[in-house]
Write a protein that holds these residues in place. Structure first.
Motif, PDB file in Angstrom:
ATOM      1  N   TRP A 239       0.821  -1.214   0.000  1.00 20.82           N
ATOM      2  CA  TRP A 239       0.000   0.000   0.000  1.00 20.82           C
ATOM      3  C   TRP A 239       0.857   1.267   0.000  1.00 20.82           C
ATOM      4  O   TRP A 239       0.453   2.281  -0.554  1.00 20.82           O
ATOM      5  N   LEU A 299      -2.064 -12.541   6.759  1.00 20.85           N
ATOM      6  CA  LEU A 299      -3.087 -11.499   6.707  1.00 20.85           C
ATOM      7  C   LEU A 299      -4.118 -11.689   7.810  1.00 20.85           C
ATOM      8  O   LEU A 299      -4.511 -12.819   8.133  1.00 20.85           O
ATOM      9  N   GLU A 303      -7.708  -7.486   6.692  1.00 26.37           N
ATOM     10  CA  GLU A 303      -6.801  -7.242   5.560  1.00 26.37           C
ATOM     11  C   GLU A 303      -7.181  -8.094   4.361  1.00 26.37           C
ATOM     12  O   GLU A 303      -7.179  -7.610   3.219  1.00 26.37           O
TER      13      GLU A 303
END
Length: 322
Positions: A239, A299, A303
């Motif tokens: 990200w 994760l 997420e």
């Protein structure tokens, strides 16, 4: 139990007819493997000292000839031996070697001060050559000692910041010695540091020569140095790469903040001008941050839900060409 050889050629793992390049290549490989800053195994430091001593002799043409001729007795032969021998006549060396147990060709075969005919008397050898004893040649006046060279391996941080450091190196007269060395700030691979008056001993009251330390940078787990430029990997999250982010980066000069623009791909190099190796005589090098996108190894449920939603709405295809 096998005993480790003290023969300089065996220590470096080279043949007796190895050229200068082969000797230097063997030394660099062994020095980096056994340097105390890299190798913490028991005995590595002693092994490193032996490697340095062997290289210090075999990399110097004059010392190497003396070692090949006289074996372990080479330390008793002064640095200006061949120069003085030449002045006493072209056949002086041959006559002296013959008196010690063989001709010039035969003399190459003796080791540890022994010839085919028995023990070499170094005193008799000097008397034959110079008309004097082993204290040194007579009648030539003060002779400056030979300049010598040794290898010095330091860390990237030491090269960047410079400063004083105690190092153990081969002594010109044999064995090892501790020196206090001033490392210039920003010293680079292959540079030489001069230690005035620390080289070979002079003859007949002549001054000592100088010792030159050729610098090598030890391999570093993070920094890759080429001349004055430094490259370091900069890990970023997916990200951060997609949205853009300003992230911290550790450098030899401390932590700096690096801005990765939106859409930064893995492998992009971000240039930080003047953040590489210092240069006391000019412009410093640059530092390159090599972007490395790192995916979370595990994760959370949230997420995963967000990534699945992103995958549904995105039209991006990383495999599409053009």
């Amino acid at each position: 139990m096998a005993t480790e050889s003290n023969d300089y050629y065996d220590i470096l793992g080279v043949s007796r007819d190895a050229d200068a390049e082969q000797i230097q290549r063997a030394y660099r490989t062994l020095a980096r493997r056994h340097h105390p800053d890299v190798n913490k195994a028991p005995g590595a430091e002693d092994r490193f000292k032996k490697i340095n001593e062997a290289y210090n002799v075999l990399s110097d043409p004059g010392r190497r000839r003396k070692y090949d001729q006289f074996g372990d007795a080479w330390r008793q032969i002064p640095d200006d031996f061949e120069q003085a021998a030449g002045r006493t006549g072209a056949g002086a060396w041959d006559r002296a070697a013959a008196g010690a147990g063989g001709g010039r060709g035969g003399a190459r075969g003796f080791r540890s001060g022994r010839a085919a005919g028995g023990v070499v008397d170094v005193e008799d050898l000097f008397e034959s050559l110079f008309g004097g004893r082993a204290g040194g040649p007579r009648g030539f006046g003060p002779v400056r000692g030979a300049d010598t060279e040794a290898e010095l391996t330091i860390s990237v941080e030491d090269a960047f910041h410079g400063g004083r450091r105690k190092v153990t190196l081969p002594a010109p007269s044999g064995g090892t010695r501790e020196y206090e060395v001033t490392i210039p700030r920003g010293v680079t691979e292959g540079s030489r540091i001069r230690l005035a008056g620390q080289g070979g001993s002079g003859a007949d009251g002549g001054p000592r020569g100088d010792l030159y330390l050729r610098v090598h940078l030890a391999p570093h787990p993070r920094y890759r140095v080429k001349e004055r430029d430094i490259t370091v990997d900069l890990p970023v999250a997916p990200w951060e790469a997609a949205l853009g982010a300003t992230v911290p980066l550790a450098t030899p000069d401390g932590v700096v903040r690096v801005h990765a623009p939106p859409g930064t791909p893995s492998g992009r190099r971000l240039r930080l001008r003047g953040k590489g190796m210092p240069n006391p005589r000019g412009d410093p090098g640059d530092l390159y941050a090599n972007i490395k996108i790192v995916v979370p190894p595990k994760l959370s449920d949230e997420e995963r839900r967000l990534l699945e939603q992103w995958a549904r709405v995105s039209t991006f295809d990383p495999r599409r060409m053009g």
